[in-house]
Write a protein that holds these residues in place. Structure first.
Motif, PDB file in Angstrom:
ATOM      1  N   THR A 158       7.380   6.740  -6.069  1.00  0.00           N
ATOM      2  CA  THR A 158       8.737   6.570  -5.291  1.00  0.00           C
ATOM      3  C   THR A 158       8.385   5.766  -4.154  1.00  0.00           C
ATOM      4  O   THR A 158       8.915   4.918  -3.957  1.00  0.00           O
ATOM      5  CB  THR A 158       9.582   7.658  -5.232  1.00  0.00           C
ATOM      6  OG1 THR A 158       9.893   8.407  -6.524  1.00  0.00           O
ATOM      7  CG2 THR A 158      10.754   7.333  -4.554  1.00  0.00           C
ATOM      8  N   THR A 159       7.380   6.359  -3.232  1.00  0.00           N
ATOM      9  CA  THR A 159       6.973   5.687  -1.868  1.00  0.00           C
ATOM     10  C   THR A 159       6.414   4.474  -2.157  1.00  0.00           C
ATOM     11  O   THR A 159       6.822   3.451  -1.345  1.00  0.00           O
ATOM     12  CB  THR A 159       5.967   6.661  -1.402  1.00  0.00           C
ATOM     13  OG1 THR A 159       6.528   8.087  -1.271  1.00  0.00           O
ATOM     14  CG2 THR A 159       5.784   6.172   0.097  1.00  0.00           C
ATOM     15  N   LEU A 162       9.309   1.883  -3.151  1.00  0.00           N
ATOM     16  CA  LEU A 162      10.113   1.446  -2.140  1.00  0.00           C
ATOM     17  C   LEU A 162       9.436   0.470  -1.208  1.00  0.00           C
ATOM     18  O   LEU A 162      10.243  -0.207  -0.729  1.00  0.00           O
ATOM     19  CB  LEU A 162      10.392   2.994  -0.995  1.00  0.00           C
ATOM     20  CG  LEU A 162      11.462   3.789  -1.926  1.00  0.00           C
ATOM     21  CD1 LEU A 162      11.656   5.165  -1.151  1.00  0.00           C
ATOM     22  CD2 LEU A 162      12.688   3.163  -2.303  1.00  0.00           C
ATOM     23  N   GLN A 165       9.612  -2.756  -3.008  1.00  0.00           N
ATOM     24  CA  GLN A 165      10.982  -3.404  -2.993  1.00  0.00           C
ATOM     25  C   GLN A 165      11.192  -3.990  -1.555  1.00  0.00           C
ATOM     26  O   GLN A 165      11.842  -5.013  -1.307  1.00  0.00           O
ATOM     27  CB  GLN A 165      12.005  -2.444  -3.250  1.00  0.00           C
ATOM     28  CG  GLN A 165      12.023  -2.107  -4.802  1.00  0.00           C
ATOM     29  CD  GLN A 165      11.743  -3.314  -5.914  1.00  0.00           C
ATOM     30  OE1 GLN A 165      12.658  -4.211  -5.673  1.00  0.00           O
ATOM     31  NE2 GLN A 165      10.862  -3.108  -6.673  1.00  0.00           N
ATOM     32  N   PHE A 301      15.733  -2.432  -4.079  1.00  0.00           N
ATOM     33  CA  PHE A 301      15.507  -1.257  -3.223  1.00  0.00           C
ATOM     34  C   PHE A 301      16.423  -0.142  -3.307  1.00  0.00           C
ATOM     35  O   PHE A 301      15.927   1.212  -3.543  1.00  0.00           O
ATOM     36  CB  PHE A 301      15.586  -1.676  -1.910  1.00  0.00           C
ATOM     37  CG  PHE A 301      15.042  -0.634  -0.962  1.00  0.00           C
ATOM     38  CD1 PHE A 301      13.619  -0.908  -0.532  1.00  0.00           C
ATOM     39  CD2 PHE A 301      15.785   0.439  -0.413  1.00  0.00           C
ATOM     40  CE1 PHE A 301      13.157  -0.062   0.391  1.00  0.00           C
ATOM     41  CE2 PHE A 301      15.301   1.276   0.535  1.00  0.00           C
ATOM     42  CZ  PHE A 301      13.897   1.024   0.970  1.00  0.00           C
ATOM     43  N   ALA A 305      15.699   4.639  -5.946  1.00  0.00           N
ATOM     44  CA  ALA A 305      16.151   5.982  -5.726  1.00  0.00           C
ATOM     45  C   ALA A 305      17.039   6.325  -6.733  1.00  0.00           C
ATOM     46  O   ALA A 305      17.047   7.639  -7.101  1.00  0.00           O
ATOM     47  CB  ALA A 305      17.087   5.849  -4.409  1.00  0.00           C
ATOM     48  N   TYR A 365      10.219   0.511 -11.116  1.00  0.00           N
ATOM     49  CA  TYR A 365       9.710   1.971 -10.611  1.00  0.00           C
ATOM     50  C   TYR A 365       9.368   2.717 -12.078  1.00  0.00           C
ATOM     51  O   TYR A 365       8.098   3.239 -11.827  1.00  0.00           O
ATOM     52  CB  TYR A 365      10.907   2.640 -10.047  1.00  0.00           C
ATOM     53  CG  TYR A 365      10.869   4.088  -9.999  1.00  0.00           C
ATOM     54  CD1 TYR A 365      10.014   4.479  -9.059  1.00  0.00           C
ATOM     55  CD2 TYR A 365      11.322   5.041 -10.942  1.00  0.00           C
ATOM     56  CE1 TYR A 365       9.569   6.056  -8.808  1.00  0.00           C
ATOM     57  CE2 TYR A 365      11.226   6.447 -10.861  1.00  0.00           C
ATOM     58  CZ  TYR A 365      10.267   6.895  -9.797  1.00  0.00           C
ATOM     59  OH  TYR A 365      10.043   8.325  -9.840  1.00  0.00           O
TER      60      TYR A 365
END
Length: 510
Positions: A158-159, A162, A165, A301, A305, A365
């Motif tokens: 996930t990091t 992020l 993006q 971006f 999430a 992702y």
């Protein structure tokens, strides 16, 4: 060399802190940021400011990616075995490559010098692709090296995405900002963009080296077959083909690749045609294309999430399916609006940009979130850790298919009557762009969706897999429960009795 990695706990597992997640994630400013710049702008740069025909620009892309694809598995194989060398013992078998790549990263900036010839752009692109592979392939193994459980690896993924993006947003908007400062006809727009991104790449790679670590050498050695020798160049070349086909024998990896390629190649096709489509079909400009790309990346971006939540609460495959449908809706809506006479200045144009961005962010992702678990599935098959092999093979397949996709798009553009450097294109050329953008993108997405229905790796099945690996490591010879057997066999594609080294993939018998 001393680093800022935390010391191991009593259990032998180092705690992963916020700075480690951030340093790991920031390196995808290089990984995804450079690719966002290249996929969004390099073909337009070559055909508009460098005097190259569309097929020549595609050929540069093809040659560079093929050479890089051949080198990538070799780098992965060597990094798997680098710990046996003095440099590997001092700097780390993965982290040595990251450190060595830092002074070579300015090769990205020199790609964007206008007014040169075909061979200049070919050589500079090949050079950067090789430096990129040298840094990124070892980097892609570090999440599996630094984390063991599903949630920790998911946080790394996930990091990373992020940051990817965020860098893509910058890649989208930056040309527009520079054009406002330098003028719409200035090729220096892209040179300054290349210099800025080069500085970010070097900073990110330095942070990654300082705040990362690898599995202890003793743990790696324990998984190495007796008598294994450090690799020669010849063995590395042979490993290119051996690892390619052996990793394909892991079922979860085959399905993962299908989803990965479906999501990414569809974006390759879209990216290759999108800037041209905005400028010539929607009567836009570089500034408008920059704004649309930047906005799309901003939506991506946010989509990361959302995809992270759905993948953890439902499954990666379900999140993938929803993402692919959203991207397809965006592509169809864009073509419908164009056919209805809507142009780039109309507010309606932001509707397809929103849907496409929402889908693309999740598609970026999910494959990297699931990739971090492929070495775990492989370990129960082979009894070994081969993160570098999987990283190299994954890059090999990705680069080969991406180069074919982009070369195919540029070749079709040339056949369709596209004229490099022209201010206006013919109706035939514009219709060809629309066909490539629509049919090409959606056809590849459909293939990815079909594969995703067979992909069963999720948090629950991964927990079962890791528990079974721990049981086998402890020497427990009791047969598994029927449920465990079914899960492990589905993920690996092998009968349970053939696992833990009792198969041709392992190369040894346990």
């Amino acid at each position: 060399m001393a680093t800022s990695a935390p010391a191991p706990t009593a259990s032998g597992q180092r705690p992963v802190r916020l700075i480690n997640y951030l340093a790991y994630g920031s390196n995808d400013v290089l990984g995804a940021g450079s690719m966002a710049v290249i996929s969004g702008w390099v073909l337009f740069f070559y055909t508009t400011f460098c005097g190259l025909d569309a097929w020549q620009a595609g050929l540069i892309f093809l040659v560079a990616r093929v050479l890089d694809a051949i080198a990538s598995p070799i780098i992965g194989h060597i990094s798997d075995n680098m710990g046996q060398t003095p440099l590997g013992r001092r700097f780390g078998r993965r982290r040595f490559f990251i450190l060595a790549a830092i002074p070579l990263l300015p090769s990205f900036a020199i790609m964007w010098i206008a007014g040169q010839g075909f061979w200049y752009y070919l050589v500079t692109y090949v050079l950067f692709e090789l430096v990129y592979a040298m840094e990124i392939i070892p980097y892609e193994t570090l999440a599996a090296e630094m984390g063991k459980d599903f949630k920790t690896k998911a946080k790394f993924a996930t990091t990373r995405i992020l940051f990817a993006q965020a860098s893509a947003i910058l890649a989208g908007f930056l040309p527009g900002w520079l054009i406002e400062a330098l003028g719409k006809d200035s090729a220096d727009t892209f040179l300054y963009m290349g210099i800025l991104f080069t500085a970010l790449f070097m900073l990110a790679a330095g942070l990654l080296f300082l705040f990362s670590w690898e599995r202890p050498a003793s743990e790696v050695a324990a998984l190495r077959p007796a008598g294994d020798q450090k690799p020669s160049l010849g063995s590395a070349v042979k490993a290119l083909y051996r690892n390619l086909f052996s990793t394909f024998r892991i079922r979860a990896f085959r399905l993962h690749l299908g989803m990965y390629l479906g999501g990414y190649i569809s974006q390759d096709v879209f990216n290759a045609a999108f800037t041209f489509f905005v400028v010539f079909a929607l009567a836009g400009s570089i500034t408008v294309a920059s704004s649309l790309l930047g906005t799309m990346y901003m939506v991506q971006f946010v989509a990361v999430a959302i995809a992270s939540y759905v993948a953890l609460r439902k499954s990666p495959s379900r999140a993938y399916q929803l993402a692919a449908i959203s991207f397809a809706i965006g592509v169809v809506a864009l073509l419908v609006l164009w056919n209805a006479g809507v142009r780039s200045t109309d507010a309606l144009i932001w509707v397809p940009i929103f849907f496409a961005g929402l889908g693309r962010g999740a598609l970026n992702y999910i494959p990297w979130a699931t990739y971090n678990y492929m070495a775990d599935v492989d370990e129960i098959v082979t009894g070994r850790r081969r993160e570098g092999a999987f990283a190299g093979v994954m890059t090999f397949v990705r680069k080969m298919t991406q180069s074919a996709a982009v070369f195919g798009v540029t070749t079709i553009m040339s056949w369709g009557g596209f004229i490099s450097g022209a201010k206006v294109q013919s109706d035939q050329a514009i219709n060809t762009l629309a066909i490539v953008l629509g049919i090409g993108t959606i056809a590849v997405l459909a293939c990815g969706i079909l594969v995703s229905f067979r992909f069963k790796l999720n948090s629950a099945t991964h927990d079962v897999l890791m528990a079974e690996i721990d049981r086998l490591k402890a020497g427990d010879t009791n047969p598994p429960t029927p449920e465990t057997r079914a899960i492990v066999e589905d993920l690996t594609g092998w009968k349970y009795e053939q696992l833990w080294g009792n198969n041709p993939v392992a190369g040894i018998r346990r």
